[in-house]
Enzyme design. Sequence first.
Site, PDB file in Angstrom:
ATOM      1  N   GLU A   1     -21.916   2.381  14.373  1.00 35.84           N
ATOM      2  CA  GLU A   1     -23.050   2.286  15.640  1.00 35.84           C
ATOM      3  C   GLU A   1     -21.801   2.837  16.507  1.00 35.84           C
ATOM      4  OE1 GLU A   1     -25.444   0.918  16.423  1.00 35.84           O
ATOM      5  OE2 GLU A   1     -26.324   0.356  14.850  1.00 35.84           O
TER       6      GLU A   1
ATOM      7  N   TYR B   1     -25.306  -3.061  23.804  1.00 41.03           N
ATOM      8  CA  TYR B   1     -26.075  -2.774  22.817  1.00 41.03           C
ATOM      9  C   TYR B   1     -25.407  -2.756  21.979  1.00 41.03           C
ATOM     10  CZ  TYR B   1     -27.729   1.028  19.630  1.00 41.03           C
ATOM     11  OH  TYR B   1     -27.836   1.302  17.964  1.00 41.03           O
TER      12      TYR B   1
ATOM     13  N   ASP C   1     -32.101   1.239  21.471  1.00 41.79           N
ATOM     14  CA  ASP C   1     -30.991   2.431  21.843  1.00 41.79           C
ATOM     15  C   ASP C   1     -32.927   3.095  21.660  1.00 41.79           C
ATOM     16  OD1 ASP C   1     -33.194   2.647  19.326  1.00 41.79           O
ATOM     17  OD2 ASP C   1     -31.497   4.623  18.420  1.00 41.79           O
TER      18      ASP C   1
ATOM     19  N   CYS D   1     -42.064   9.335  15.564  1.00 39.23           N
ATOM     20  CA  CYS D   1     -41.762   8.909  17.487  1.00 39.23           C
ATOM     21  C   CYS D   1     -40.608   9.925  17.633  1.00 39.23           C
ATOM     22  CB  CYS D   1     -42.170   7.546  17.639  1.00 39.23           C
ATOM     23  SG  CYS D   1     -43.255   7.049  18.975  1.00 39.23           S
TER      24      CYS D   1
ATOM     25  N   CYS E   1     -47.625   7.417  12.065  1.00 39.95           N
ATOM     26  CA  CYS E   1     -47.407   6.731  12.276  1.00 39.95           C
ATOM     27  C   CYS E   1     -48.034   4.899  11.385  1.00 39.95           C
ATOM     28  CB  CYS E   1     -47.128   6.920  13.763  1.00 39.95           C
ATOM     29  SG  CYS E   1     -46.784   5.279  14.475  1.00 39.95           S
TER      30      CYS E   1
END
Length: 309
Positions: free
Chosen positions: A54, A137, A155, A210, A220
């Site tokens: 991360e 986050y 994010d 996306c 999608c």
Amino acid sequence: MTVPTKSPHPMNSPVGEALGEPLHAPVIDWFDEHARDLPWRRPEAGPWGVMVSEFMLQQTPVNRVLPVYEQWLARWPRPASLAAEAPGEAVRAWGRLGYPRRALRLHGAAVAITERHGGDVPTGHAQLLALPGIGEYTAAAVASFAYGQRHAVLDTNVRRVFARAVTGVQYPPNATTAAERKLARSLLPEDEGIAARWAAASMELGALVCTARNETCQRCPIAAQCAWRLAGKPEHDGPPRRGQTYAGTDRQVRGRLLAVLREAHVPVPQAALDRVWHEPVQRARALDGLVADGLVEPLPGGLYRLPLT
């Protein structure tokens, strides 16, 4: 994993009620079939591996992170092993990932984990948030991806998916807003394990399908429900999106200065740093910034090195 098509409790907002539940199953099913096999998603990565990923993945693409991540975990498989090293070694190992203050923050988090939590990444969101260098986050991401907890993980990729699929606009705002956080919470499945899977799945959908440019709507799983697509894909009409200019910036100069210091295992004289950039005012400003950020340590005699403490 069996994904329910109806949540046991109503969503917290009309938007969540109307759109949250129909999105969960198709996105998670798509993720189960198409998710990339990334090392931090494997069980052996553990919470520390998730945390390292991360930090590294912030503003840095996966293909650049992978080799550094694997070398990092091979050298420092536990927080305590990183905490035992000088912070400058973390900066050196960070290599050319960019935004090297992340290396210092990850080192600081490792020290705090070792001192406060016996060397184990804490499970609680509040405990994670209390670690140095960890914001909302990262705390939510580690709690969700490492421990399977129910948190909204926002994010850039997730924000873009929600902006298009639910809000009907091409791009989210430049900075995360309170409205986005409220929407993300309203879209969370009630079941904790499914919510964690949803967080990972919606993030992957934004990364692979996306995307910011050249989105592939035919791939999608929620194209038929996407508010932006159904509206005819109106072009972005908000504030200009922030660019990612690098050439000629202080960031580039800082990167070149750090490259010299990373490669040298002894203090470096000012003259060696002067050769990396032709413009003296910008070069001095970049070097002063590195010192102020704790990434470079000045020594007597005009010498510089990566920090030892």
